[in-house]
Write a protein that holds these residues in place. Structure first.
Motif, PDB file in Angstrom:
ATOM      1  N   ALA A  99       0.828  -1.206   0.000  1.00  0.00           N
ATOM      2  CA  ALA A  99       0.000   0.000   0.000  1.00  0.00           C
ATOM      3  C   ALA A  99       0.864   1.258   0.000  1.00  0.00           C
ATOM      4  CB  ALA A  99      -0.932  -0.015   1.210  1.00  0.00           C
ATOM      5  N   LEU A 100       1.941   1.243   0.780  1.00  0.00           N
ATOM      6  CA  LEU A 100       2.849   2.395   0.796  1.00  0.00           C
ATOM      7  C   LEU A 100       3.532   2.575  -0.552  1.00  0.00           C
ATOM      8  CD1 LEU A 100       4.497   1.903   4.309  1.00  0.00           C
ATOM      9  CD2 LEU A 100       2.841   3.652   3.655  1.00  0.00           C
ATOM     10  N   VAL A 101       3.905   1.474  -1.176  1.00  0.00           N
ATOM     11  CA  VAL A 101       4.560   1.543  -2.480  1.00  0.00           C
ATOM     12  C   VAL A 101       3.633   2.164  -3.521  1.00  0.00           C
ATOM     13  CG1 VAL A 101       5.305   0.101  -4.414  1.00  0.00           C
ATOM     14  CG2 VAL A 101       6.262  -0.273  -2.142  1.00  0.00           C
ATOM     15  N   PHE A 102       2.376   1.725  -3.572  1.00  0.00           N
ATOM     16  CA  PHE A 102       1.440   2.275  -4.548  1.00  0.00           C
ATOM     17  C   PHE A 102       1.147   3.746  -4.268  1.00  0.00           C
ATOM     18  CE2 PHE A 102       0.381  -2.185  -5.511  1.00  0.00           C
ATOM     19  CZ  PHE A 102       0.413  -2.110  -6.898  1.00  0.00           C
ATOM     20  N   ILE A 107       2.011   9.359  -6.033  1.00  0.00           N
ATOM     21  CA  ILE A 107       2.470  10.720  -5.736  1.00  0.00           C
ATOM     22  C   ILE A 107       3.492  11.183  -6.761  1.00  0.00           C
ATOM     23  CG2 ILE A 107       3.771  12.102  -4.071  1.00  0.00           C
ATOM     24  CD1 ILE A 107       2.466  10.476  -1.857  1.00  0.00           C
ATOM     25  N   TYR A 108       4.409  10.298  -7.121  1.00  0.00           N
ATOM     26  CA  TYR A 108       5.483  10.682  -8.046  1.00  0.00           C
ATOM     27  C   TYR A 108       5.221  10.237  -9.478  1.00  0.00           C
ATOM     28  CZ  TYR A 108       8.149  11.863  -3.874  1.00  0.00           C
ATOM     29  OH  TYR A 108       8.574  12.427  -2.696  1.00  0.00           O
ATOM     30  N   GLU A 109       4.031   9.709  -9.734  1.00  0.00           N
ATOM     31  CA  GLU A 109       3.623   9.320 -11.091  1.00  0.00           C
ATOM     32  C   GLU A 109       4.665   8.409 -11.739  1.00  0.00           C
ATOM     33  OE1 GLU A 109       2.852  12.886 -13.220  1.00  0.00           O
ATOM     34  OE2 GLU A 109       1.105  13.429 -12.028  1.00  0.00           O
ATOM     35  N   LEU A 110       4.960   7.302 -11.043  1.00  0.00           N
ATOM     36  CA  LEU A 110       5.968   6.371 -11.534  1.00  0.00           C
ATOM     37  C   LEU A 110       5.417   5.344 -12.507  1.00  0.00           C
ATOM     38  CD1 LEU A 110       7.919   5.695  -8.209  1.00  0.00           C
ATOM     39  CD2 LEU A 110       8.477   7.322 -10.030  1.00  0.00           C
ATOM     40  N   GLY A 111       4.123   5.250 -12.604  1.00  0.00           N
ATOM     41  CA  GLY A 111       3.535   4.255 -13.481  1.00  0.00           C
ATOM     42  C   GLY A 111       3.247   2.951 -12.750  1.00  0.00           C
ATOM     43  N   ALA A 112       2.426   2.109 -13.367  1.00  0.00           N
ATOM     44  CA  ALA A 112       1.988   0.877 -12.710  1.00  0.00           C
ATOM     45  C   ALA A 112       3.098  -0.170 -12.628  1.00  0.00           C
ATOM     46  CB  ALA A 112       0.784   0.300 -13.449  1.00  0.00           C
ATOM     47  N   ALA A 113       3.964  -0.213 -13.650  1.00  0.00           N
ATOM     48  CA  ALA A 113       4.963  -1.285 -13.708  1.00  0.00           C
ATOM     49  C   ALA A 113       5.907  -1.239 -12.497  1.00  0.00           C
ATOM     50  CB  ALA A 113       5.766  -1.185 -15.002  1.00  0.00           C
ATOM     51  N   ILE A 150      12.986  -1.711   1.508  1.00  0.00           N
ATOM     52  CA  ILE A 150      12.425  -1.696   0.154  1.00  0.00           C
ATOM     53  C   ILE A 150      11.592  -0.438  -0.075  1.00  0.00           C
ATOM     54  CG2 ILE A 150      10.810  -2.857  -1.394  1.00  0.00           C
ATOM     55  CD1 ILE A 150      11.686  -5.510  -0.205  1.00  0.00           C
ATOM     56  N   VAL A 151      10.701  -0.138   0.863  1.00  0.00           N
ATOM     57  CA  VAL A 151       9.840   1.046   0.706  1.00  0.00           C
ATOM     58  C   VAL A 151      10.670   2.318   0.719  1.00  0.00           C
ATOM     59  CG1 VAL A 151       7.975   2.366   1.764  1.00  0.00           C
ATOM     60  CG2 VAL A 151       7.842  -0.123   1.693  1.00  0.00           C
ATOM     61  N   THR A 152      11.653   2.396   1.610  1.00  0.00           N
ATOM     62  CA  THR A 152      12.499   3.595   1.690  1.00  0.00           C
ATOM     63  C   THR A 152      13.310   3.782   0.413  1.00  0.00           C
ATOM     64  OG1 THR A 152      12.650   3.335   4.090  1.00  0.00           O
ATOM     65  CG2 THR A 152      14.279   4.746   3.021  1.00  0.00           C
ATOM     66  N   ALA A 153      13.883   2.693  -0.100  1.00  0.00           N
ATOM     67  CA  ALA A 153      14.659   2.784  -1.337  1.00  0.00           C
ATOM     68  C   ALA A 153      13.764   3.181  -2.513  1.00  0.00           C
ATOM     69  CB  ALA A 153      15.345   1.450  -1.618  1.00  0.00           C
ATOM     70  N   PHE A 154      12.561   2.632  -2.543  1.00  0.00           N
ATOM     71  CA  PHE A 154      11.623   2.982  -3.617  1.00  0.00           C
ATOM     72  C   PHE A 154      11.270   4.468  -3.545  1.00  0.00           C
ATOM     73  CE2 PHE A 154       7.359   3.156  -5.507  1.00  0.00           C
ATOM     74  CZ  PHE A 154       7.594   2.521  -6.722  1.00  0.00           C
ATOM     75  N   TRP A 155      11.023   4.952  -2.323  1.00  0.00           N
ATOM     76  CA  TRP A 155      10.692   6.374  -2.164  1.00  0.00           C
ATOM     77  C   TRP A 155      11.883   7.261  -2.496  1.00  0.00           C
ATOM     78  CZ3 TRP A 155      13.068   9.593   1.450  1.00  0.00           C
ATOM     79  CH2 TRP A 155      12.531  10.890   1.519  1.00  0.00           C
ATOM     80  N   ALA A 156      13.093   6.867  -2.071  1.00  0.00           N
ATOM     81  CA  ALA A 156      14.277   7.696  -2.299  1.00  0.00           C
ATOM     82  C   ALA A 156      14.571   7.841  -3.785  1.00  0.00           C
ATOM     83  CB  ALA A 156      15.479   7.097  -1.579  1.00  0.00           C
ATOM     84  N   THR A 157      14.464   6.743  -4.534  1.00  0.00           N
ATOM     85  CA  THR A 157      14.727   6.839  -5.981  1.00  0.00           C
ATOM     86  C   THR A 157      13.716   7.752  -6.667  1.00  0.00           C
ATOM     87  OG1 THR A 157      13.426   4.830  -6.326  1.00  0.00           O
ATOM     88  CG2 THR A 157      15.810   4.578  -6.105  1.00  0.00           C
ATOM     89  N   ALA A 158      12.468   7.722  -6.171  1.00  0.00           N
ATOM     90  CA  ALA A 158      11.448   8.585  -6.768  1.00  0.00           C
ATOM     91  C   ALA A 158      11.650  10.035  -6.362  1.00  0.00           C
ATOM     92  CB  ALA A 158      10.062   8.096  -6.355  1.00  0.00           C
ATOM     93  N   ALA A 159      11.919  10.293  -5.083  1.00  0.00           N
ATOM     94  CA  ALA A 159      12.037  11.666  -4.589  1.00  0.00           C
ATOM     95  C   ALA A 159      13.275  12.364  -5.132  1.00  0.00           C
ATOM     96  CB  ALA A 159      12.059  11.654  -3.063  1.00  0.00           C
ATOM     97  N   LEU A 160      14.356  11.616  -5.317  1.00  0.00           N
ATOM     98  CA  LEU A 160      15.599  12.226  -5.791  1.00  0.00           C
ATOM     99  C   LEU A 160      15.744  12.200  -7.306  1.00  0.00           C
ATOM    100  CD1 LEU A 160      18.043  10.738  -3.112  1.00  0.00           C
ATOM    101  CD2 LEU A 160      16.978  13.006  -3.142  1.00  0.00           C
ATOM    102  N   GLY A 161      14.745  11.634  -7.981  1.00  0.00           N
ATOM    103  CA  GLY A 161      14.804  11.586  -9.437  1.00  0.00           C
ATOM    104  C   GLY A 161      15.854  10.646  -9.974  1.00  0.00           C
TER     105      GLY A 161
END
Length: 441
Positions: A99-102, A107-113, A150-161
């Motif tokens: 749920a956190l990942v989705f 929020i960052y419009e990463l797409g479904a994949a 996993i969730v933190t790494a996923f968020w960090a890659t999205a937030a930092l571009g």
């Protein structure tokens, strides 16, 4: 001789002794709670069904069905939490992480994949940690830790571009670490090296015991408490051994729900010690035949000692022997020692020969004797004296490297030989620690 502290003898902490009986006590209490919870859920399900049917006459069809659906989902979740708490926890952790990942993905419009890939990683990780076969450690802490990474790494890659799939590397590393930590991979690696170095053949078996809580029979709490106390007392007595010995407590055995109270590895080899608490008096009555054969008959409170006292220990010793490729009934690969607590004995220790009976051919034939087992009864207060009195075995011969090292250090051939035997015993202890996993706490 002064008594060393609890950590001078190699192996487990004595506090681990009696863990299987404590688990059994908890399992019995948990079974009562589970049955009570299931009854409550069943009664609630009947009530919810009747209420849904009644609402069909009051509310619109879709509203009544919605009430029934939500009630069914809540009852199913409650049933899962009561009946399968660990599986429910695994699913719950994975669901929260997904749920956190989705949410992050939206929020960052990463797409479904990317979101589905991260959610799948969370699910696989949670299941892998919880279903690890060598369950030597609790799964909750490593699961939460790796899902957080996993969730933190996923968020960090999205937030930092950063590149979208950069989170995979830390997720994979932490997942492997979590599974390895729970499965005790360092112990496995050490055992592999020890087995190769000392040429120790062993089998790990699969699956290992998952529920060492007993055989399904209900036992009174006071009996479980007395048995656990006897095992703890034996464990503390075994701390009187020196550093040539290694002691393992409450270890699960292959293809069975049984466990070994104490596995002792030392100069005499691998021994099984089974703690027994009895009241009354054990008596050994020696005898000698005309041809000079000597032995003893054992009596408990004036009655011939029942072989059932040692049946569980014989079975456990056979399982240990099986792990070291010693399947023959008469090879006696693993000596059996019964440490007697509470009852008095007229000798410090003594041997007891038990005949193993087979199945008769027909109703008129006698029950055949298919083998014998030699069991040693030891007054628990003399346990350390008995073990140290056993003759040391010669397990191996010094290697070329050990001989060369001995010459450089000016050691005598006897000292080199003793060093080789100690090395073998250490390796044998490492293998035992790997093969017989601790009963989960």
């Amino acid at each position: 001789m002064s008594t060393p502290d609890a950590h001078s003898v190699g192996g487990d902490n004595p506090a681990l002794a009696g863990q299987s009986l404590r688990n059994r006590s908890r399992a019995q209490r948990r079974a009562l709670r589970t049955m009570t919870g299931q009854l409550i859920v069943t009664a609630s399900a009947i009530t919810a069904t009747v209420t849904t049917i009644a609402l069909l006459f009051v509310l619109p069809l879709m509203d009544a069905l919605a009430v029934g659906t939500y009630s069914a989902a809540a009852l199913a979740a409650a049933y899962a939490l009561i009946t399968f708490p660990r599986r429910a926890a695994a699913v719950g952790f994975a669901f929260v992480a997904a749920a956190l990942v989705f949410t992050i993905g939206q929020i960052y419009e990463l797409g479904a994949a990317a979101s589905w890939a991260a959610a799948l990683a969370c699910a696989v990780t949670s299941v892998a940690v919880f279903s690890t076969r060598r369950t030597t450690r609790t799964p909750y802490l490593p699961t939460v830790a790796v899902l957080t990474v996993i969730v933190t790494a996923f968020w960090a890659t999205a937030a930092l571009g950063l590149p979208r799939w950069l989170w995979v590397a830390p997720a994979l590393v932490t997942s492997l670490v979590a599974v390895g930590w729970r499965a005790a991979w360092p112990i496995t690696w050490r055992a592999r090296r020890a087995g190769w170095r000392s040429k120790i053949r062993y089998r790990t078996g699969a699956p290992l015991a998952e529920r060492p809580d007993g055989d399904g029979r209900w036992m009174a709490e006071e009996y479980l408490e007395v048995g656990a106390d006897a095992e703890r007392i034996t464990a503390h007595m075994l701390t009187g051994l020196d550093d040539r010995w290694h002691v393992l407590h409450s270890r699960a055995l292959h293809y069975t729900a049984a466990d070994a109270d104490h596995i002792v590895i030392g100069p005499a080899g691998v021994l099984l010690i089974d703690s027994k608490y009895r009241s009354g008096h054990f008596e050994a009555r020696p005898w000698v035949t005309e041809d000079g054969t000597a032995g003893s008959d054992w009596f408990y409170n004036g009655q011939v000692l029942d072989a059932s006292l040692a049946q569980s220990a014989i079975f456990e010793a056979d399982r240990i022997a099986w792990a070291f490729h010693a399947d023959g009934l008469d090879r006696q690969a693993v000596p059996i020692v019964l440490a007697i607590h509470g009852a008095r004995m007229n000798v410090p220790w003594g041997e007891w020969t038990i005949e193993l009976l087979g199945d008769p051919v027909d109703d008129d034939s006698e029950t055949p004797v298919v083998g014998t087992r030699l069991v040693t009864l030891v007054d628990a207060t003399h346990l350390v004296d008995y073990l140290t009195s056993l003759p040391a075995r010669r397990f191996t011969t010094p290697t070329k490297h050990e001989r060369a090292t001995g010459r450089r250090e000016s050691l005598t051939p006897r000292q080199v030989e003793e060093r080789a035997q100690r090395r073998y015993v250490r390796d044998l202890a490492a293998v035992c620690e790997h093969v017989f996993v601790p009963v989960p706490q």
